[in-house]
Design a protein around this motif. Structure first.
Motif, PDB file in Angstrom:
ATOM      1  N   LYS A  95     -16.132 -20.865  35.790  1.00 56.14           N
ATOM      2  CA  LYS A  95     -14.896 -21.194  35.100  1.00 56.14           C
ATOM      3  C   LYS A  95     -13.654 -20.850  35.907  1.00 56.14           C
ATOM      4  O   LYS A  95     -12.685 -21.589  35.920  1.00 56.14           O
ATOM      5  CB  LYS A  95     -14.827 -20.467  33.758  1.00 56.14           C
ATOM      6  CG  LYS A  95     -15.531 -21.211  32.639  1.00 56.14           C
ATOM      7  CD  LYS A  95     -15.141 -20.635  31.303  1.00 56.14           C
ATOM      8  CE  LYS A  95     -15.714 -21.482  30.167  1.00 56.14           C
ATOM      9  NZ  LYS A  95     -15.264 -21.014  28.851  1.00 56.14           N
ATOM     10  N   PHE A 134     -12.631 -23.750  38.112  1.00 56.42           N
ATOM     11  CA  PHE A 134     -12.506 -25.116  37.607  1.00 56.42           C
ATOM     12  C   PHE A 134     -11.177 -25.743  38.001  1.00 56.42           C
ATOM     13  O   PHE A 134     -11.073 -26.946  38.179  1.00 56.42           O
ATOM     14  CB  PHE A 134     -12.610 -25.128  36.080  1.00 56.42           C
ATOM     15  CG  PHE A 134     -14.029 -25.067  35.577  1.00 56.42           C
ATOM     16  CD1 PHE A 134     -15.105 -25.283  36.426  1.00 56.42           C
ATOM     17  CD2 PHE A 134     -14.275 -24.790  34.252  1.00 56.42           C
ATOM     18  CE1 PHE A 134     -16.388 -25.221  35.963  1.00 56.42           C
ATOM     19  CE2 PHE A 134     -15.578 -24.734  33.766  1.00 56.42           C
ATOM     20  CZ  PHE A 134     -16.634 -24.941  34.629  1.00 56.42           C
ATOM     21  N   THR A 140     -17.202 -31.673  34.256  1.00 63.81           N
ATOM     22  CA  THR A 140     -16.196 -30.628  34.042  1.00 63.81           C
ATOM     23  C   THR A 140     -14.848 -31.057  34.602  1.00 63.81           C
ATOM     24  O   THR A 140     -13.817 -30.941  33.938  1.00 63.81           O
ATOM     25  CB  THR A 140     -16.645 -29.316  34.718  1.00 63.81           C
ATOM     26  OG1 THR A 140     -17.859 -28.876  34.121  1.00 63.81           O
ATOM     27  CG2 THR A 140     -15.585 -28.240  34.565  1.00 63.81           C
ATOM     28  N   THR A 160     -11.414 -32.058  32.401  1.00 66.23           N
ATOM     29  CA  THR A 160     -10.206 -31.289  32.683  1.00 66.23           C
ATOM     30  C   THR A 160      -9.061 -32.207  33.100  1.00 66.23           C
ATOM     31  O   THR A 160      -7.907 -32.027  32.690  1.00 66.23           O
ATOM     32  CB  THR A 160     -10.486 -30.253  33.783  1.00 66.23           C
ATOM     33  OG1 THR A 160     -11.545 -29.388  33.350  1.00 66.23           O
ATOM     34  CG2 THR A 160      -9.262 -29.414  34.089  1.00 66.23           C
ATOM     35  N   VAL A 213     -16.575 -28.842  28.823  1.00 64.43           N
ATOM     36  CA  VAL A 213     -15.478 -27.939  28.487  1.00 64.43           C
ATOM     37  C   VAL A 213     -14.677 -28.432  27.283  1.00 64.43           C
ATOM     38  O   VAL A 213     -13.599 -27.918  27.001  1.00 64.43           O
ATOM     39  CB  VAL A 213     -14.537 -27.726  29.695  1.00 64.43           C
ATOM     40  CG1 VAL A 213     -15.229 -26.904  30.759  1.00 64.43           C
ATOM     41  CG2 VAL A 213     -14.044 -29.060  30.255  1.00 64.43           C
ATOM     42  N   PRO A 264     -11.176 -25.293  30.420  1.00 62.16           N
ATOM     43  CA  PRO A 264     -12.117 -24.871  31.461  1.00 62.16           C
ATOM     44  C   PRO A 264     -11.908 -23.425  31.904  1.00 62.16           C
ATOM     45  O   PRO A 264     -12.544 -22.971  32.854  1.00 62.16           O
ATOM     46  CB  PRO A 264     -11.794 -25.831  32.610  1.00 62.16           C
ATOM     47  CG  PRO A 264     -10.327 -26.058  32.460  1.00 62.16           C
ATOM     48  CD  PRO A 264     -10.057 -26.083  30.974  1.00 62.16           C
TER      49      PRO A 264
END
Length: 508
Positions: free
Chosen positions: A21, A24, A44, A48, A194, A249
């Motif tokens: 994380k 990210f 991910t 995001t 996420v 995230p």
């Protein structure tokens, strides 16, 4: 060089995002270097980026919808105050296509692999979400021929109406794929997701809510309620969102890693206001103040206990309320009140309030079965809960809804039954009141579809067309790099060229 071509011809993979994380949001790698990566990593990054695009790309719509106004001491361009946009203004074309390439990659990489069904289905759902935003901004856009790379650097444009139909089918297919996945082999995305953390029930509800948005967006200007009911007939048992669809995230109070909405409209890590040039619009402050709406102090900073706004386009703006809450700047991550909560707050992709208002309208029109009034109340309450985040949020929502001018309209001032049109106006107006800031695009979409609320036009002396624009223009890059296809769309004018689902509005 191929790199000069527009985003839908590039193959962008979110390789900059790791499975940890804290990384990210790492921006040290160049995302324009094509590479490969597992679906989990790409998902991910794509989610995001979707959150960033939707939370930062629609400042213009905040002005147009009566939420925001230029601040005193700043000199906004005439193109904003007079609506005289160019092909270089307010563009979201490239960012959305760049990120759509990520979702396309996930789908193609997953192929027929039964273990990757959830990843492919999520990517399909998010393709629908992002392509709807493109159609809602530009109408006709490249679709079927996008993401072919060097095989096709000048993809043809498809009609927005046809794209909508394909997106609805895509959502139905994604829901079916999730329901039909072999649970003994399918891989759950878990923390790579996420938004919902691998909760595939929520993904099905989100897909169905997005489908309802696509269907209702075409009512009544393209299809009638009966046709909408037919489109929504399957998957009704899935239900709709009753919680927020948020992305996080692992946002931090570190420049480049903050929540994107906070980063754009709140403060940087050093404490400087990133949106000091944007303050409250009098249309918005008057609405919340005149209706004793406790959310007003969460959307705008009170000045001596009052919400103060400027008419959009005024020649001499006064010192007006800042957007969000100034007293929360430099706040810790524990603060939850207001539009700008804290640097690590979740990024909204679709709110529970929006879902409830969609359901309320659908119930009103007979598209789905439900109590339109109860769903309307739930939409208002969900908005109060999100903005206030206080123990008494529900009680404050109930008090707000008890007002004659706010309660779901059953009888008019003369005691006669209200019309469906009056009920629709109430639904869309309260939807507008809930979308302030993070939902600027959806508020603008609903205004163009229904004409509600009656947002005033810029009062700037240079305004020659007394209408709120109907769209933005295609980007200059398209006229340079995909000329024949974009020129085939005809002459585009921001005041007269409608998105296919929009009503004709000749004056305000």
């Amino acid at each position: 060089m191929k790199r000069k071509y527009i985003a839908y011809s590039l193959f962008l993979i979110a390789s900059a995002f790791s499975s940890c994380k804290k990384d990210f949001l790492d921006q040290t790698n160049n995302p324009n270097q094509p590479t490969t990566g597992p679906a989990s990593v790409v998902l991910t990054g794509a989610l995001t980026t979707t959150a960033r695009n939707i939370n930062t790309g629609f400042t213009l719509e905040g002005y147009l919808m009566g939420y925001w106004s230029p601040a005193a001491g700043y000199a906004p361009g005439n193109s904003l105050l007079t609506y005289q946009f160019t092909t270089g203004d307010y563009q979201v074309f490239a960012p959305f296509y760049l990120n759509l390439a990520n979702y396309d990659y996930i789908i193609k990489q997953s192929g027929t692999d039964k273990s990757q069904v959830y990843f492919a289905a999520i990517a399909q759902i998010m393709e629908a979400y992002n392509f709807q935003a493109l159609v809602d901004n530009y109408n006709n856009v490249p679709y079927s021929e996008a993401f072919q790379g060097a095989k096709n650097l000048t993809p043809k444009y498809e009609n927005g109406k046809d794209i909508y139909a394909k997106l609805i089918t895509k959502l139905d297919d994604a829901i079916a794929a999730i329901k039909g996945a072999s649970t003994d082999v399918v891989v759950n995305p878990g923390s790579a997701d996420v938004m919902f953390g691998g909760d595939m029930t929520k993904w099905r509800k989100f897909a169905n809510s997005l489908k309802l948005r696509l269907v209702l967006r075409q009512v009544p200007n393209v299809i009638d309620a009966a046709a909408a009911k037919t489109l929504m007939a399957n998957n009704l048992s899935e239900g709709f969102l009753t919680t927020m669809a948020n992305v996080n995230p692992g946002y931090l109070n570190v420049d480049g890693k903050q929540n994107p909405f906070w980063e754009r409209y709140g403060e940087n890590q050093a404490g400087s206001n990133n949106a000091a040039n944007i303050t409250a619009n009098a249309f918005g402050t008057d609405f919340y103040s005149s209706n004793a709406d406790d959310r007003g102090a969460g959307f705008y900073t009170p000045i001596n206990g009052n919400l103060v706004g400027n008419d959009f386009g005024t020649l001499v703006p006064i010192t007006a309320s800042a957007i969000g809450r100034a007293d929360l700047y430099n706040a810790s991550a524990s603060n939850t009140f207001g539009l700008l909560k804290n640097p690590s707050m979740d990024a909204v992709v679709m709110s529970a309030a929006e879902s409830y208002f969609l359901q309320s309208e659908a119930a009103l029109r007979g598209v789905i079965t439900g109590d339109a009034a109860a769903l309307y109340n739930s939409g208002v309450t969900a908005s109060f809960e999100y903005v206030l985040k206080t123990a008494d949020a529900d009680a404050k929502a109930a008090k707000y809804l008890s007002q004659t001018g706010i309660a779901y309209p059953v009888l008019d001032a003369n005691g006669n039954p209200t019309t469906p049109a009056q009920k629709l106006q109430a639904i869309i107006t309260q939807k507008w009141a809930s979308l302030n800031g993070y939902g600027n695009l959806e508020a603008y979409n609903e205004y163009r579809r229904t004409g509600f609320p009656k947002v005033p036009v810029s009062i700037y002396t240079g305004v020659t067309v007394k209408n709120i624009p109907r769209r933005i223009l295609y980007p200059a890059s398209e006229y340079a790099q995909n000329a024949s296809n974009v020129q085939a769309q005809g002459s585009i004018n921001q005041f007269t060229s409608n998105i296919f689902w929009a009503q004709q509005v000749t004056s305000n």
